[in-house]
Motif scaffolding. Sequence first.
Motif, mmCIF file in Angstrom:
data_model
loop_
_atom_site.group_PDB
_atom_site.id
_atom_site.type_symbol
_atom_site.label_atom_id
_atom_site.label_comp_id
_atom_site.label_asym_id
_atom_site.label_seq_id
_atom_site.Cartn_x
_atom_site.Cartn_y
_atom_site.Cartn_z
ATOM 1 N N MET A 82 -12.571 14.081 -48.579
ATOM 2 C CA MET A 82 -11.476 14.808 -47.923
ATOM 3 C C MET A 82 -11.510 16.291 -48.305
ATOM 4 N N ILE A 83 -11.777 16.564 -49.579
ATOM 5 C CA ILE A 83 -11.830 17.965 -50.015
ATOM 6 C C ILE A 83 -12.993 18.670 -49.318
ATOM 7 N N ALA A 84 -14.141 17.998 -49.243
ATOM 8 C CA ALA A 84 -15.304 18.589 -48.578
ATOM 9 C C ALA A 84 -14.979 18.895 -47.118
ATOM 10 N N ALA A 85 -14.307 17.958 -46.452
ATOM 11 C CA ALA A 85 -13.969 18.157 -45.045
ATOM 12 C C ALA A 85 -13.031 19.352 -44.885
ATOM 13 N N THR A 86 -12.090 19.479 -45.822
ATOM 14 C CA THR A 86 -11.157 20.606 -45.763
ATOM 15 C C THR A 86 -11.909 21.928 -45.935
ATOM 16 N N LEU A 87 -12.933 21.897 -46.786
ATOM 17 C CA LEU A 87 -13.677 23.121 -47.067
ATOM 18 C C LEU A 87 -14.557 23.549 -45.894
ATOM 19 N N SER A 88 -14.816 22.630 -44.956
ATOM 20 C CA SER A 88 -15.746 22.952 -43.881
ATOM 21 C C SER A 88 -15.266 24.146 -43.066
ATOM 22 N N MET A 89 -13.966 24.408 -43.064
ATOM 23 C CA MET A 89 -13.443 25.552 -42.317
ATOM 24 C C MET A 89 -13.328 26.779 -43.218
ATOM 25 N N ASP A 90 -13.823 26.682 -44.441
ATOM 26 C CA ASP A 90 -13.791 27.804 -45.376
ATOM 27 C C ASP A 90 -12.414 28.407 -45.580
ATOM 28 N N PRO A 91 -11.378 27.603 -45.836
ATOM 29 C CA PRO A 91 -10.048 28.191 -45.979
ATOM 30 C C PRO A 91 -9.918 28.901 -47.322
ATOM 31 N N PRO A 92 -9.278 30.074 -47.349
ATOM 32 C CA PRO A 92 -9.056 30.731 -48.636
ATOM 33 C C PRO A 92 -7.882 30.122 -49.405
ATOM 34 N N ILE A 93 -7.033 29.350 -48.711
ATOM 35 C CA ILE A 93 -5.874 28.750 -49.367
ATOM 36 C C ILE A 93 -5.963 27.232 -49.246
ATOM 37 N N LEU A 94 -5.823 26.527 -50.359
ATOM 38 C CA LEU A 94 -5.870 25.070 -50.331
ATOM 39 C C LEU A 94 -4.513 24.527 -50.763
ATOM 40 N N LEU A 95 -3.931 23.656 -49.930
ATOM 41 C CA LEU A 95 -2.692 22.982 -50.312
ATOM 42 C C LEU A 95 -3.078 21.577 -50.764
ATOM 43 N N ALA A 96 -2.850 21.267 -52.018
ATOM 44 C CA ALA A 96 -3.255 19.964 -52.552
ATOM 45 C C ALA A 96 -1.994 19.185 -52.919
ATOM 46 N N ASP A 97 -1.678 18.138 -52.136
ATOM 47 C CA ASP A 97 -0.419 17.416 -52.325
ATOM 48 C C ASP A 97 -0.659 16.117 -53.076
ATOM 49 N N GLU A 98 -0.384 16.088 -54.350
ATOM 50 C CA GLU A 98 -0.524 14.883 -55.177
ATOM 51 C C GLU A 98 -1.892 14.243 -54.981
ATOM 52 N N ILE A 99 -2.958 15.047 -55.014
ATOM 53 C CA ILE A 99 -4.265 14.501 -54.632
ATOM 54 C C ILE A 99 -4.816 13.515 -55.633
ATOM 55 N N THR A 100 -4.317 13.485 -56.855
ATOM 56 C CA THR A 100 -4.889 12.544 -57.826
ATOM 57 C C THR A 100 -3.894 11.465 -58.243
ATOM 58 N N THR A 101 -2.707 11.463 -57.644
ATOM 59 C CA THR A 101 -1.681 10.523 -58.077
ATOM 60 C C THR A 101 -2.110 9.073 -57.891
ATOM 61 N N ALA A 102 -2.865 8.813 -56.814
ATOM 62 C CA ALA A 102 -3.247 7.427 -56.537
ATOM 63 C C ALA A 102 -4.508 7.017 -57.288
ATOM 64 N N LEU A 103 -5.039 7.904 -58.143
ATOM 65 C CA LEU A 103 -6.327 7.624 -58.785
ATOM 66 C C LEU A 103 -6.148 7.282 -60.263
ATOM 67 N N ASP A 104 -7.130 6.570 -60.814
ATOM 68 C CA ASP A 104 -7.167 6.319 -62.257
ATOM 69 C C ASP A 104 -7.347 7.629 -63.008
ATOM 70 N N VAL A 105 -7.007 7.631 -64.305
ATOM 71 C CA VAL A 105 -7.171 8.871 -65.080
ATOM 72 C C VAL A 105 -8.602 9.375 -65.071
ATOM 73 N N THR A 106 -9.571 8.449 -65.200
ATOM 74 C CA THR A 106 -10.957 8.906 -65.274
ATOM 75 C C THR A 106 -11.374 9.515 -63.928
#
Lengths: 287, 562
Positions: free
Chosen positions: B161-185
Amino acid sequence: MSIAQLTRGRVPAPARRAAGRDPLVVAAAVVASAIAVIAVAGPLLAPYDPNQLYVGEVSAPVSLDHPFGTDDLGRDVLSRVLAGAGASVVGPVIVVLLSTLVGTAVAVLSAWFGGVVDGVSTRLVEVIFAIPGLVLAVLAVAMFGKGLVAPVVALSIAYMPIVSRLVRAGARTELGKPYIAALRIQGVGSPTICVRHLLPALLPSILAQATLGFGYAMLDLAAISFLGLGAQPPASDWGVMIAGGQPALLNGAPEQSMFPALLVVVTVLSVNILGARVTSWAEGADR
Amino acid sequence: MTRTVLELEQLAVATPAGRTLVHDCTLAVRAGETLGLVGESGSGKTLSTRAVAGLLPSGFRSTGAIRIDGHDIASLPARDLRDLRARRLGMVFQTPRAHLNPLRSIGDFMTEALVAVAGEKPDAAHRRAVDLLAEVGIRDPERVMRQRPGELSGGLLQRVMIAATLSMDPPILLADEITTALDVTTQEEVMAVIADLRRHRDLAMLFITHDLALAGAVCDRVAVMKDGRTVETLAAATMREDAADPYTRRLLSAALPPERDDAAAPRREDPVLVVEGLRKTFQVRSPRGRRERFVAVDDVSFSLAAGGALGIVGESGSGKSTTARIICGLETADAGTVAVKGEPWTRPARGAPARRARAGVVQMVFQDPYQSLDPRQTVRACLAEAVAVHRRLAPRREIDRRVAELLAAVRLDADLADARPRALSGGQRQRVAIARALAAEPEILVLDEAVSALDVTTQVEILTLLDTIRRETGVALLMISHDLTTVRRLCDRVAVMHSGRILEQGTIAEVLDAPSADYTRALLDSIPRPGWTPRRRLPPRTSHQPAAAQAAARIVTTGGHP
């Protein structure tokens, strides 16, 4: 917090208020209750004896004396429609009650026990599902004679698989939820879990299916009576009346078939609209 | 001072019904800076961000100013605004799986926007997609391009998802709880990717999270939001010293590593629960349609002392929940034994009296308080039912009294007794679930990720409550968790599970302060803390491998039946 959580809490307004905003639903509720009243009190409301011959001219058009006209034997169509409401409405109601009760029981037992019980009962239900309702009803009439009882029982059997498949799918989803596991760990008995927790969760979809089933049953029973296999003349079942009005229809007197047909359509439609409302209300309230 | 790329000034958001949910969100993100936006669920973080991205639910209105690159979005024509958002903003969400079509390959997903929006040729788009996937640390991008979302782990999907977002080369990234659903590691891996991107791309980021420790570790500055208002903005490095608002200080104290006093916990040495050689396999289908068995739990042995507290730690898929379900009789083990108070419990109880008897000894609290309560039952009905199981002939009055006791035990307001779960917050629901478990006066309480779904401050409240209950009633706790911090706070012993096996176990001090297994060290390193640098790791860490490859290691083929 997610947007879904935000909007979800506010949607399930009480069903009454939601219905109040939709004129279609109000109209359907009024029509359905009116039909329920005539189904019970129809014969009392009839202006003439429904089976009295020649109360007016033969095949008379709509008039003040006979608001729905008269049929080819000079009987008052309005009186006959009112008197026939009971038989026409009670038949489908019994079909819905029987098929829903049996279908739900089979579905809940099969979802609860799973394994062999589920496998066998699901296959059996599918076998019944393969037989068209009308064919089964005609077969029942051939075996047990004309009249409403045989087709009503046959249709109940034919509709059972529809209810059962729907409820079984819903029950399996519901049984997979953590709150059911929590109840089992608490030591709550199986019958209690099924009756007090599982059935209330399934009730919305059961109700929605029941209203749909009512519509189909009414149309199927009317068709059976139309074929001359259901209610027998001189009984004024709506299906019989539609069939009886056929020659008059060809001779340019549509009232005799049209009014009972219209009532069938209006009843089915209003019950289905109410059913759709029940479904959407339940979807919102069930969170 | 550098240029401000994103500015929110007194942003307010109201529902169609006119209720204001965000009152005043004011913040500024400078070029190349990461600003953390921190607050509990319901504080309005997500709504504010959505207002920036133009993703408010229909009918929601926003007032106040949003400036992207100095352009006030209210003054721009709709066309230009759409264009500005498309070119300047990228957004990544909490649940990557929900945003991907399960039937399309990652390659389709990655190249679609490049071809359709940026007008690139398919093969050029393919090359660019491969480059982007490599940039977010995916090691075999060509292979991943051919895979479908179902074959990838949550951490890998989030990177896609992050790679796809970067495809448009945005200078601003809004990251909404992107790791909340993931394990700590896995969270650490994703954060390492984000850190790399910031180094190489001069990316400004608005990083939304409820986890202040994480925000403090990865952000330059942190804005704290409460009840729809930003209460203060602090430099991340010095936020512990600078925090002025009482709410921020409460959040900070919640995130602090907890101090414990082991002395007070009542503990007897005789084990109440002994698990030996437990094994459980599930039947799965191989890609070629053969029947295979997936080993979920493999030779697991441990014991729980009466009145003790044992934590079982591991990533999702490590078999810890299956172990808990076997102990509670929700699954049947293939091999091994479970003994409770010396009685064999390996087979699930048969018959109502036996089930009731076991319910009086072992109870369970589930992860998701939104799903573990019957939504149609009031709190009172729920607790009364649980009480009545064990006091079948008790008069109504006695049950009512016991329900009141239980509510008091979990510090829940008696006024809430007639509420349905829908009307309760996550923490309140979890208190009801705990009260329900306590109704049976159990000797063992199994907590299956019981605080993972809650906010940090609520987590601390619930953990404190559980600790108090343990001291008051002497109930033994078996805590299943992926979070070492919560285990450290509540337990006296810990077992580390990985791929269905227990790697090591011992007291908290033995395992967490002097770990012997590499995996335990990796787990410990991945906890966000001040001065933390997220690192990418090499195998044998499983979260780095595609889910399918990870699973393959635990597949045993049974016979030759197709």
